[in-house]
Write an enzyme that holds these catalytic residues in place. Sequence first.
Site, PDB file in Angstrom:
ATOM      1  N   SER A  72       0.792  -1.222   0.000  1.00 19.92           N
ATOM      2  CA  SER A  72       0.000   0.000   0.000  1.00 19.92           C
ATOM      3  C   SER A  72       0.827   1.277   0.000  1.00 19.92           C
ATOM      4  O   SER A  72       0.329   2.321  -0.398  1.00 19.92           O
ATOM      5  CB  SER A  72      -0.957  -0.008   1.187  1.00 19.92           C
ATOM      6  OG  SER A  72      -0.255  -0.265   2.383  1.00 19.92           O
ATOM      7  N   HIS A 118      -5.366  -3.768  -2.015  1.00 20.39           N
ATOM      8  CA  HIS A 118      -5.146  -2.812  -3.107  1.00 20.39           C
ATOM      9  C   HIS A 118      -5.143  -3.480  -4.476  1.00 20.39           C
ATOM     10  O   HIS A 118      -4.924  -2.825  -5.488  1.00 20.39           O
ATOM     11  CB  HIS A 118      -3.833  -2.055  -2.898  1.00 20.39           C
ATOM     12  CG  HIS A 118      -3.953  -0.977  -1.874  1.00 20.39           C
ATOM     13  ND1 HIS A 118      -4.555   0.236  -2.119  1.00 20.39           N
ATOM     14  CD2 HIS A 118      -3.573  -0.937  -0.573  1.00 20.39           C
ATOM     15  CE1 HIS A 118      -4.528   0.979  -1.037  1.00 20.39           C
ATOM     16  NE2 HIS A 118      -3.937   0.289  -0.080  1.00 20.39           N
ATOM     17  N   LYS A 148     -12.108  -0.292  -0.927  1.00 19.51           N
ATOM     18  CA  LYS A 148     -11.264   0.495  -1.829  1.00 19.51           C
ATOM     19  C   LYS A 148     -11.889   0.516  -3.230  1.00 19.51           C
ATOM     20  O   LYS A 148     -12.844   1.235  -3.440  1.00 19.51           O
ATOM     21  CB  LYS A 148      -9.843  -0.048  -1.779  1.00 19.51           C
ATOM     22  CG  LYS A 148      -9.233   0.293  -0.408  1.00 19.51           C
ATOM     23  CD  LYS A 148      -7.878  -0.240  -0.128  1.00 19.51           C
ATOM     24  CE  LYS A 148      -7.416   0.327   1.216  1.00 19.51           C
ATOM     25  NZ  LYS A 148      -6.579  -0.590   1.974  1.00 19.51           N
TER      26      LYS A 148
HETATM   27  C1  LIG Z   1      -6.659  -0.807   3.446  1.00 19.46           C
HETATM   28  C2  LIG Z   1      -5.988  -2.065   3.729  1.00 19.46           C
HETATM   29  C3  LIG Z   1      -6.552  -2.995   4.601  1.00 19.46           C
HETATM   30  C4  LIG Z   1      -7.789  -2.684   5.391  1.00 19.46           C
HETATM   31  O1  LIG Z   1      -8.932  -2.675   4.610  1.00 19.46           O
HETATM   32  P1  LIG Z   1     -10.230  -1.905   5.149  1.00 19.46           P
HETATM   33  O2  LIG Z   1     -11.338  -2.526   4.393  1.00 19.46           O
HETATM   34  O3  LIG Z   1     -10.033  -0.458   4.859  1.00 19.46           O
HETATM   35  O4  LIG Z   1     -10.308  -2.166   6.614  1.00 19.46           O
HETATM   36  C5  LIG Z   1      -5.924  -4.219   4.755  1.00 19.46           C
HETATM   37  N1  LIG Z   1      -4.785  -4.507   4.092  1.00 19.46           N
HETATM   38  C6  LIG Z   1      -4.208  -3.618   3.259  1.00 19.46           C
HETATM   39  C7  LIG Z   1      -2.961  -3.989   2.537  1.00 19.46           C
HETATM   40  C8  LIG Z   1      -4.781  -2.378   3.063  1.00 19.46           C
HETATM   41  O5  LIG Z   1      -4.204  -1.503   2.255  1.00 19.46           O
END
Ligand SMILES: *Cc1c(COP(=O)(O)O)cnc(C)c1O
Length: 395
Positions: free
Chosen positions: A182, A210, A241
């Site tokens: 990320s 992602h 996302k």
């Molecule tokens: C954003 C993210 C999460 C968490 O996801 P949410 O649905 O926002 O709680 C988990 N792992 C990674 C790599 C992320 O970037």
Amino acid sequence: MHNPLEYLGRQIESWKQAGTYQALRELQTACQPVCRIDGREVINLASNNYLGLADHPQLIEAAVQATRRYGAGSGAVRSIAGTMSIHLELERRIADFKRVEACVVFQSGFAANSGTVAAILSPEDHIVSDELNHASIIDGCRLSKAKIHVFPHKDTAAAGRILEELDNQPGRKLLATDGVFSMDGDIAPLPALVEIAQRHGAILMIDDAHASGVLGRNGRGTVDHFGLHGQVDIQVGTLSKAIGVLGGYVCGRRELIEYLYHRARPFLFSTSHPPAVAASCLAAFDILEREPERIENLWNNTRYFKTALQAAGFRTGSSETPITPILVGDAGAAHAFSRALFEEGLFATGIGYPTVAQGKARVRTIMTATHSRDLIDRALEILSRVARKSGILAE
Ligand SMILES: *Cc1c(COP(=O)(O)O)cnc(C)c1O
């Protein structure tokens, strides 16, 4: 009056001194390529709304319909009375989409990761984890009390050596990686990790937060991107996302999902999604399958933007996806760059320690499918102009 929390205020003061204190930005419109934040119109390069689905009319309509039909809330945790038909429909839909036996949806990707790792590992077990893995994987491991072995970023030889040393030790081994990292936007070396996991009998888990809706056919994720269906034991994805709504899911064999239904603590002890969330997610999967051109746009925009950034002289690290960091180094300088960009009409977040290592602070940009070329050109112009003024690019 006695204030036992005074030490927190002192800590905050020290962040302000160091220039790393970040006031929350207030988003005053829907999440769009151009939005109003803190009273200013800015180009938004900070959201994870990769496909522009967060305010898509069909997702909104689905939420409204589901709310009218099933109510605003689900009323209970999944394992008691909070499993609605629409929750099960979404799980079946995701399992089919991902070409796996079964799927469980959690309240967030964070809950999916931490809840799953904590549920399947015990103190005698081991997790072998990329140093840049997401905090929620690490938290899950801490909750499980399993031993954590961190390997240098994407260093599959090092991961293999750790697993080899663990070969004659008791306990299960979980090899865990993000699909797309990320902060750097690079892709996990999944084929090599599959081979290592198989050689050492380790469970392989990928966190595709992602990559969901971004990589693979119709956004099926990293496993599909590499053609490794059936070879990754646990696939985690997010609905927060690219899918544009909220939630996380775990995909895999039926026994994994049944087990999580019985043991994953966020599933057992925290209320399920409102029906509107499940309905919007279902609408989003319809769009993923029906409109692959959204993902094409995302990648065309990404290539265009990244190439132009590099041509302008920015250091973008090892990024291969719509996440493109602009490396600055010093955290204070990264935050100052981000603030200066904002003043000129561009929103991209400054990120420093502890989210990234000391000395690797950056401004992170995220491209979406819905940024127009004109907007991207304007963003590039602002970035170059402000970077020259801030000394990040040579005059
Ligand atoms: C954003 C993210 C999460 C968490 O996801 P949410 O649905 O926002 O709680 C988990 N792992 C990674 C790599 C992320 O970037």
